[in-house]
Design a protein around this motif. Structure first.
Motif, short mmCIF file in Angstrom:
data_model
loop_
_atom_site.label_atom_id
_atom_site.label_comp_id
_atom_site.label_asym_id
_atom_site.label_seq_id
_atom_site.Cartn_x
_atom_site.Cartn_y
_atom_site.Cartn_z
N MET A 1 0.80 -1.26 0.08
CA MET A 1 -0.07 -0.01 -0.06
C MET A 1 0.81 1.36 0.09
O MET A 1 0.61 2.24 -0.81
N ALA A 2 2.19 1.22 0.63
CA ALA A 2 2.90 2.35 0.87
C ALA A 2 3.56 2.86 -0.58
O ALA A 2 3.55 3.85 -1.07
N GLU A 3 3.64 1.63 -1.29
CA GLU A 3 4.19 1.84 -2.66
C GLU A 3 3.26 2.47 -3.82
O GLU A 3 3.64 3.22 -4.46
N LEU A 4 2.14 1.96 -3.52
CA LEU A 4 0.91 2.48 -4.12
C LEU A 4 0.66 3.98 -4.03
O LEU A 4 0.65 4.65 -4.73
N ASN A 5 0.69 4.46 -2.61
CA ASN A 5 0.63 5.70 -2.08
C ASN A 5 1.70 6.71 -3.03
O ASN A 5 1.26 7.91 -3.21
N THR A 6 2.72 5.90 -2.96
CA THR A 6 3.80 6.98 -3.46
C THR A 6 3.75 7.05 -5.21
O THR A 6 4.09 8.25 -5.32
N ILE A 7 3.28 6.30 -5.60
CA ILE A 7 3.10 6.11 -7.24
C ILE A 7 1.90 7.07 -7.57
O ILE A 7 1.98 7.75 -8.64
N VAL A 8 0.88 7.11 -6.65
CA VAL A 8 -0.10 7.94 -7.04
C VAL A 8 0.01 9.29 -7.71
O VAL A 8 -0.57 9.66 -8.65
N PRO A 9 0.70 10.20 -6.75
CA PRO A 9 0.98 11.63 -7.13
C PRO A 9 1.89 11.71 -8.32
O PRO A 9 1.67 12.39 -9.29
N VAL A 10 2.68 10.63 -8.76
CA VAL A 10 3.50 10.51 -10.10
C VAL A 10 2.54 10.32 -11.18
O VAL A 10 2.75 10.88 -12.15
N VAL A 11 1.63 9.44 -11.09
CA VAL A 11 0.63 9.08 -12.29
C VAL A 11 -0.06 10.22 -12.47
O VAL A 11 -0.53 10.69 -13.64
N ILE A 12 -0.56 10.72 -11.54
CA ILE A 12 -1.39 11.99 -11.51
C ILE A 12 -0.77 13.15 -12.35
O ILE A 12 -1.33 13.80 -13.52
N TYR A 13 0.51 13.37 -11.94
CA TYR A 13 1.36 14.23 -12.65
C TYR A 13 1.58 13.98 -14.32
O TYR A 13 1.45 14.85 -15.13
N LEU A 14 1.77 12.67 -14.49
CA LEU A 14 2.15 12.11 -15.66
C LEU A 14 0.93 12.33 -16.72
O LEU A 14 1.23 12.76 -17.78
N SER A 15 -0.42 12.21 -16.22
CA SER A 15 -1.54 12.16 -16.71
C SER A 15 -1.68 13.67 -17.07
O SER A 15 -2.17 14.07 -18.29
N LEU A 16 -1.25 14.65 -16.42
CA LEU A 16 -1.47 15.90 -16.59
C LEU A 16 -0.68 16.48 -17.85
O LEU A 16 -1.11 17.19 -18.80
N SER A 17 0.53 15.95 -17.81
CA SER A 17 1.47 16.21 -18.84
C SER A 17 0.98 15.82 -20.12
O SER A 17 1.02 16.39 -21.33
N PHE A 18 0.28 14.69 -20.22
CA PHE A 18 -0.24 13.72 -21.58
C PHE A 18 -1.36 14.67 -22.02
O PHE A 18 -1.49 15.09 -23.21
N LEU A 19 -2.37 15.19 -21.13
CA LEU A 19 -3.74 15.98 -21.40
C LEU A 19 -2.92 17.37 -22.10
O LEU A 19 -3.91 17.81 -22.74
N ALA A 20 -2.12 17.81 -21.51
CA ALA A 20 -1.37 18.98 -22.09
C ALA A 20 -0.96 18.81 -23.55
O ALA A 20 -1.29 19.78 -24.50
N ALA A 21 -0.58 17.67 -23.81
CA ALA A 21 -0.11 17.41 -25.12
C ALA A 21 -1.23 17.30 -26.17
O ALA A 21 -1.15 17.60 -27.21
#
Length: 496
Positions: A1-21
């Motif tokens: 669960m700790a690893e999942l919580n760590t990666i969630v902000p990263v996935v959100i950020y990468l998704s925003l980058s792709f939406l901008a593209a």
């Protein structure tokens, strides 16, 4: 669960980058002619406002070393490295102050979309164009390789996921959004990335100061470990004055020769945007020094790490919750992606605009439809990125030196042809070619032989040699044509 919580902000950020593209791609599809598409894809239709311009320059300039290597050195050398890092504060002010207005005006007058376009218009030399394009491709691919590997290793150290997962997660994302969205996607994501970097820097510094019992106690602890940690020259005078002066050249004057930052001076909207960016950029980059200070003060919290590069990953794991660790990981990923996306776009432009269209199509971009140009740009950007991605799967050693070598090489090639081309009427193709050849040769020789120079970085003698070669070459070569002088200065040069 700790690893999942760590990666969630990263996935959100990468998704925003792709939406901008995706949004940027829709903007580029509105253009109906080939030149319009090229200008939109590679410089965003020259429409950047002040905030986006400032964040884009800062984000392109910073890299993985700003979040890992720099704080790691600060962990070992103390406040002396923070003092040295402060040289970076006027980066945006210097870039726009020296290049900004005149560079943008001349880029518009010559219809230059890339840095090499500008150099072609100024020097009218195939040798200058080909040398600069090849140097840009070689040094950019080396620098991108270092960024990919550094980011994947940090992701692995903090999250516990395998190296290849981190490499695939952000490597493929940056390739995809750059290829799809072009320059507009790059500057929009750079703005997002800049804000993420600033926020992450402040978060980790606050966590370190709290863990160390406050700023005063942290400094007292550092003094108890080694009094040199709180001096301007570091433990055992590890940061001598020649080294400090060298950094003024490497990260001060030298940044004017980095294509990924100088290119941004072509894309802003108006003078007010440039002036706003100079002020905002200078203020914002000061916050990024927080991460260097965190590396220094981190030694008061964890004093016995075997290697400085472990400082940031260790502090993140020990002091931050999994979610905030994920937020911090997004910081260096943002720094890496913002450096790589600019390099990918310029490398693609070097192949398509500077080489293929100019030499393959004899400079006639109208022979290609916007749809075909868009496809070629997307494919070219993706292929370059995938080549670097494939090389990063089995990472080479000497990663830091690859990165430093690439940036020093770029400065050796571009610094004087850009500055003297803008401000010296007597600059000509002979001087530019002599500067490029002599600068690269000197930088290669000093980097390979590594002679003792008392702390002076190789870029200092390289810059001197390249400047001297430019002046000598210019005096010996054919003067710039009347047409070039009229275009750049509005007058003749008095020669026949």
């Amino acid at each position: 669960m700790a690893e999942l919580n760590t990666i969630v902000p990263v996935v959100i950020y990468l998704s925003l980058s792709f939406l901008a593209a995706l949004w940027a791609r829709k903007q580029s599809q509105k253009t109906s002619d080939s030149h319009g598409f090229i200008e939109e894809y590679f410089i965003g239709g020259r429409s950047m406002g002040g905030f986006v311009l400032a964040m884009s320059i800062i984000a392109s300039y910073t890299s993985a070393s700003s979040f890992v290597g720099g704080p790691g050195v600060a962990y070992k050398l103390g406040l002396s490295w923070v003092l040295l890092a402060m040289i970076q504060v006027p980066t945006t002010f210097l870039t726009l102050g020296v290049l900004g207005k005149r560079f943008a005006i001349m880029a518009r007058k010559t219809r230059s979309v890339t840095l090499t376009d500008f150099l072609r218009a100024r020097y009218r030399s195939d040798a200058v164009v080909v040398l600069c394009s090849l140097a840009l491709l070689v040094f950019f691919m080396a620098a991108m390789l270092a960024q990919f590997i550094g980011g994947a290793r940090l992701f692995q150290a903090v999250t516990g996921y395998p190296y290849i997962v981190g490499l695939a997660l952000f490597g493929l994302t940056v390739i995809l959004y750059t290829a799809v969205g072009g320059f507009r996607a790059v500057v929009l994501t750079d703005a997002i990335q800049g804000m993420v970097m600033v926020f992450a820097s402040v978060v980790v510094l606050v966590a370190v100061v709290n863990a160390g019992g406050g700023m005063e106690r942290c400094v007292a602890t550092l003094k108890a470990i080694d009094p040199g940690l709180i001096t301007p020259t570091g433990p055992g005078d590890a940061v001598p004055q020649p080294m400090i002066l060298s950094f003024w050249v490497l990260v001060g004057l030298g940044i004017l020769g980095l294509p990924q930052t100088s290119q941004k001076c072509m894309g802003y909207k108006d003078s007010r945007s440039m002036h706003d960016a100079m002020i905002m950029g200078t203020l914002i980059i000061g916050f990024l020094l927080c991460v260097h200070l965190a590396g220094t003060l981190g030694r008061a919290v964890i004093p016995d790490l075997p290697a400085g590069d472990l400082a940031m990953p260790t502090l993140i794991i020990k002091l931050l919750s999994p979610f905030w660790a994920g937020v911090f990981i997004a910081g260096p990923l943002a720094a890496i992606m913002s450096t790589v996306d600019s390099m990918l776009l310029l490398a693609s432009a070097a192949i398509i605009k500077d080489l293929y269209i100019h030499y393959g199509l004899k400079g006639d971009a109208s022979r290609m439809t916007p749809a075909r140009l868009q496809t070629m740009s997307l494919v070219c950007t993706a292929v370059i990125g995938l080549i670097v991605f494939a090389a990063a799967i089995e990472p080479p050693d000497l990663l830091v030196w690859i990165n430093l070598f690439a940036f020093g090489g770029l400065e050796a090639v571009f610094l004087w042809p850009i500055i003297l081309g803008l401000y010296w009427k007597e600059a000509n193709a002979s001087g530019a070619v002599a500067s490029i050849v002599a600068g690269v040769a000197c930088f290669f020789a000093l980097s390979i032989l590594n002679p003792g120079m008392g702390g002076i970085h190789a870029i200092v003698p390289t810059s001197i040699v390249a400047f001297a070669a430019f002046v000598i070459g210019a005096k010996c070569g054919r003067p710039a044509s009347e047409e070039v002088i009229r275009l750049f200065w509005g007058e003749g040069n008095g020669t026949s």
